[in-house]
Structure formats: C-alpha cells, structure tokens
Scaffold this active site. Structure first.
Site, short mmCIF file in Angstrom:
data_model
loop_
_atom_site.label_atom_id
_atom_site.label_comp_id
_atom_site.label_asym_id
_atom_site.label_seq_id
_atom_site.Cartn_x
_atom_site.Cartn_y
_atom_site.Cartn_z
N GLY A 95 0.74 -0.99 0.02
CA GLY A 95 -0.07 -0.09 0.15
C GLY A 95 0.92 1.23 0.00
N LEU A 97 1.61 3.66 2.30
CA LEU A 97 2.69 3.86 3.45
C LEU A 97 3.77 2.71 3.33
CD1 LEU A 97 3.65 5.15 6.03
CD2 LEU A 97 1.85 3.80 7.30
N ALA A 109 -4.70 -2.06 6.17
CA ALA A 109 -6.12 -1.68 6.39
C ALA A 109 -7.02 -1.64 5.55
CB ALA A 109 -5.89 -0.26 6.90
N TYR A 110 -8.38 -1.65 5.72
CA TYR A 110 -9.55 -1.66 4.80
C TYR A 110 -9.61 -0.10 4.64
CZ TYR A 110 -13.83 -2.32 2.17
OH TYR A 110 -14.65 -2.35 1.02
N ASP A 163 -7.74 9.98 11.43
CA ASP A 163 -8.49 11.15 12.37
C ASP A 163 -10.16 10.74 11.88
OD1 ASP A 163 -8.26 10.90 9.35
OD2 ASP A 163 -8.73 13.04 9.13
N TYR A 198 -15.87 2.93 8.42
CA TYR A 198 -14.50 3.11 8.50
C TYR A 198 -13.73 3.42 10.04
CZ TYR A 198 -9.76 4.47 7.35
OH TYR A 198 -8.12 4.89 7.41
N TRP A 239 -5.61 12.14 5.64
CA TRP A 239 -5.35 12.42 4.09
C TRP A 239 -3.99 12.04 3.52
CZ3 TRP A 239 -7.44 18.32 3.22
CH2 TRP A 239 -8.63 18.49 3.90
N1 LIG Z 1 -5.37 6.60 2.95
C1 LIG Z 1 -5.77 7.68 3.80
O1 LIG Z 1 -5.89 8.65 3.25
C2 LIG Z 1 -5.46 7.53 5.26
C3 LIG Z 1 -5.86 8.34 6.22
C4 LIG Z 1 -5.71 8.19 7.49
C5 LIG Z 1 -5.19 6.85 8.13
N2 LIG Z 1 -4.91 6.08 7.21
C6 LIG Z 1 -4.30 4.87 7.80
O2 LIG Z 1 -3.07 4.57 7.36
C7 LIG Z 1 -2.72 3.24 7.21
C8 LIG Z 1 -1.87 2.99 5.80
O3 LIG Z 1 -2.91 3.63 4.56
P1 LIG Z 1 -2.47 3.32 3.17
O4 LIG Z 1 -3.20 4.53 2.51
O5 LIG Z 1 -1.21 3.08 2.97
O6 LIG Z 1 -3.35 1.97 2.82
P2 LIG Z 1 -3.43 1.08 1.72
O7 LIG Z 1 -2.78 2.05 0.48
O8 LIG Z 1 -4.84 0.96 1.40
O9 LIG Z 1 -2.65 -0.11 1.72
C9 LIG Z 1 -3.25 -1.14 2.73
C10 LIG Z 1 -2.67 -2.38 2.23
O10 LIG Z 1 -3.18 -3.57 2.97
C11 LIG Z 1 -3.08 -4.79 1.96
N3 LIG Z 1 -3.95 -5.66 2.81
C12 LIG Z 1 -5.50 -5.91 2.54
N4 LIG Z 1 -5.84 -6.88 3.32
C13 LIG Z 1 -4.89 -7.34 3.73
C14 LIG Z 1 -4.84 -8.46 4.46
N5 LIG Z 1 -5.72 -9.48 4.87
N6 LIG Z 1 -3.60 -9.05 4.84
C15 LIG Z 1 -2.30 -7.96 4.87
N7 LIG Z 1 -2.68 -7.09 4.18
C16 LIG Z 1 -3.77 -6.65 3.41
C17 LIG Z 1 -3.84 -4.03 0.80
O11 LIG Z 1 -3.73 -5.06 -0.02
P3 LIG Z 1 -4.89 -4.85 -1.40
O12 LIG Z 1 -4.63 -3.40 -2.01
O13 LIG Z 1 -4.73 -5.87 -2.09
O14 LIG Z 1 -6.30 -4.93 -0.58
C18 LIG Z 1 -2.62 -2.82 0.62
O15 LIG Z 1 -1.60 -3.39 0.01
C19 LIG Z 1 -4.03 2.55 7.26
O16 LIG Z 1 -3.84 1.93 8.59
C20 LIG Z 1 -5.00 3.48 7.18
O17 LIG Z 1 -6.39 3.03 8.01
C21 LIG Z 1 -4.99 6.10 5.74
#
Ligand SMILES: NC(=O)c1ccc[n+]([C@@H]2O[C@H](COP(=O)([O-])OP(=O)(O)OC[C@H]3O[C@@H](n4cnc5c(N)ncnc54)[C@H](OP(=O)(O)O)[C@@H]3O)[C@@H](O)[C@H]2O)c1
Length: 290
Positions: free
Chosen positions: A11, A13, A62-63, A104, A127, A152
């Site tokens: 993902g 991060l 994460a989802y 957040d 979420y 974000w």
């Molecule tokens: N994105 C934002 O704007 C945001 C904002 C605030 C906080 N966060 C938090 O920051 C963190 C990182 O976010 P991100 O945007 O980097 O997330 P992301 O790009 O959605 O990456 C999540 C990764 O987890 C993988 N995954 C899905 N199901 C899994 C499983 N069962 N076992 C292991 N891995 C699995 C996903 O694979 P697939 O792609 O194949 O599903 C993806 O590679 C998360 O905790 C998120 O909640 C994100």
C-alpha cells in the site's frame, strides 16, 4: 540486528517504508502483503512469526475504502479491528512492539480546534468505527504499542487524492472541490520517515515508557479545495478549481468537517520537526513524474 515485520507493505505507507529501508543497512526488514501474510488469520501470523524474533511490527494493512466500508462492514471489521486484535495477541506473546496506524476518522469532525490524543472519539462512519475498535484491541491486549493516527495520506503509490487531482487536472478545464471539509494532507513519505525515527529512538532508549496513541500529519490546515488548488499550481496544470460543499457532493460515508490533528505530543516526545503540507507536494509530484 533489529528485525522489523511490515504488513500491508504494497500500500501507500508500506511502499514508502520499503523505499526508505534502503537507507537502513543495519535493520532487517521483512515486507509482506496479503499474498505472503494475511493478517486476518491468527494461525498464519503465528506460524509466520515463529522463530523469526521480530522486534517491531509495522502494520500498514487496512481496509481503507471509506465509502466501500459502509456497504462492506464485515470486511472492514475483519481487517481494521479483528486483524489488529490478531497482531496485538501475537505481538504480546512474542515481545514485539507493534507500530500501528489509525485515522482522524475516529473523531466526530464537529470540533473547531486541533484534536489531541485525549479528545473524545466519536466515529461517524463504519471505517472510523472499525479503526477505533482496532485501536482499542491494541491498547487492551498489548499496551506497549505505538499507534499513530494520521489524515489525508498521499504518495506516488496506489490511489489517493493528489494522484486523482493531478490526472483530472490534465484532462479537464474545471473541477469542483469541497471547501467545507478541513484537515491536513500527510505525505506518506514523511510519515514513513517519522516511523523510522520512532523505531531508532525505541532502539536507543530501553527505558522508554511513553507507549500509546500519537497524532501525526504534516503541519498546517487546509480544505480539500486548497489542497486541490495547490496541486494544480505545483503541477503547472491550467485547470480551474471551483469551490463546492459537502451538500452538493454526497458520499456514502459521512466525512468529518474538521479533522485537524494536534501534534504537540509526538513532537514533544520524539523531538523531530514536521514539514508543512504545502512544501511537500512538489516532492511527491516530482517522484511521480520521474
Ligand atoms: N489513505 C488515507 O488517506 C489514510 C488516512 C488516514 C489513515 N490512514 C491509515 O493509514 C494506514 C496506511 O494506509 P494506506 O493508504 O497506505 O493503505 P493502502 O494503500 O490501502 O494499503 C493497505 C494495504 O493492505 C493490504 N491488505 C489488504 N488486506 C490485507 C490482509 N488481509 N492482510 C495483509 N494485507 C492486506 C492491501 O492490499 P490490497 O490493496 O490488495 O487490498 C494494501 O496493500 C492504514 O491503517 C489507514 O487506515 C490512511
């Protein structure tokens, strides 16, 4: 040698941590995503961790589909809450320090001043609710954890607002973006750097006691409209950004109107400055272009 397990590493991060890992020759990283390690299965985590003596587990899985979670509550619950419970259990059993990432969206978004770690949580979406359950499991089962709530996120990887605006800005003359949702963009690269800084500090300080929840985003405050405008300016796109509001731009999940995070605690404990959001867009766009 320090041994770090990274989950969900394909993902945004996780990919940034992977890039940075090249700068840490004395740390052994094991990068996994769902194909190598499905964190929804405690048996899989148990057998994966057996005999490997990990010191830290950085959970980037994460989802993250906020609207999708409204219709797919079970999946969101499984990955954002139950899987974190699994990671907490295995971390506790194996003396691993989990470094987890939350959001957040655990807050109501009805506030008007930056949210501190102690502020009352009140998620408004599936979420946010499932991410809060994950935080609570970690806190209960493995108190020696670091949980970083962020907001974000954007990066050159995966899907995010910056990449969407960059692409639409090339194709369209005008775009409508909301002004009544205010927060702070976070460059995943900066968050990844901060996570590595935290790990280095924990490595040096075996008396460290300040485990728990921290807030991290880039510095500053803006609306999605401001963020989109800045992206077009930095990218040299001619696209005009027009302001709209959440009433005219309905989404399945309710979005917080205000979700600025107060970062005093992380800056005080870990003593590292945080860059302003405005100055980080060009770094990301240059990487995307190259
Ligand atoms: N994105 C934002 O704007 C945001 C904002 C605030 C906080 N966060 C938090 O920051 C963190 C990182 O976010 P991100 O945007 O980097 O997330 P992301 O790009 O959605 O990456 C999540 C990764 O987890 C993988 N995954 C899905 N199901 C899994 C499983 N069962 N076992 C292991 N891995 C699995 C996903 O694979 P697939 O792609 O194949 O599903 C993806 O590679 C998360 O905790 C998120 O909640 C994100």
């Amino acid at each position: 040698m320090t041994n770090i397990l990274v989950t969900g590493s394909n993902g945004q991060l996780g990919s940034e941590i992977k890039e940075l890992s090249k700068n840490y020759p004395n740390i052994q990283f094991v990068f996994t995503d769902i194909e190598e390690l499905d964190i929804t299965s405690i048996a899989d985590i148990e057998s994966f961790a057996a005999g490997k003596e990990f010191n830290y587990l950085v959970n980037c899985a994460a989802y993250t589909n906020v609207d999708g979670a409204e219709e797919n509550k079970e999946m969101a619950e499984l990955l954002n809450a139950e899987a974190v419970k699994n990671l907490a259990t295995i971390s506790k059993q194996n003396n691993i320090v989990p470094i987890h990432v939350s959001t957040d969206y655990v807050f109501s978004g009805k506030g008007f001043k930056p949210y501190s770690e102690e502020e009352q949580t009140e998620p408004q979406s599936v979420y946010g609710d499932t991410k809060l359950k994950g935080e609570n499991y970690l806190q209960e089962i493995c108190p020696n954890h670091i949980t970083i709530r962020t907001s974000w996120l954007y990066s050159p990887f995966g899907k995010n607002f910056l990449k969407t605006m960059l692409n639409l800005g090339k194709e369209r003359d005008e775009l409508q973006v909301v002004t009544d949702q205010v927060g702070t963009p976070t460059y995943a690269y900066d968050l990844a750097m901060y996570i590595m800084h935290i790990i280095e500090r924990l490595e040096k300080d075996n008396q460290f006691e300040d485990f728990g929840i921290y807030h991290y985003s880039n510095e500053g405050v803006c609306s999605w409209f401001d963020f989109a405008t800045e992206i077009q300016i930095v990218a040299n796109n001619k696209c005009k950004i027009n302001s709209t509001d959440s009433e005219s731009f309905k989404t399945l999940a309710k979005r917080p109107h205000y979700s600025v995070l107060n970062k005093s605690k992380i800056k005080h404990i870990f003593e590292l400055d945080i860059p302003h959001w405005r100055g980080r867009i060009s770094h990301c766009i240059n990487r995307i272009k190259s």
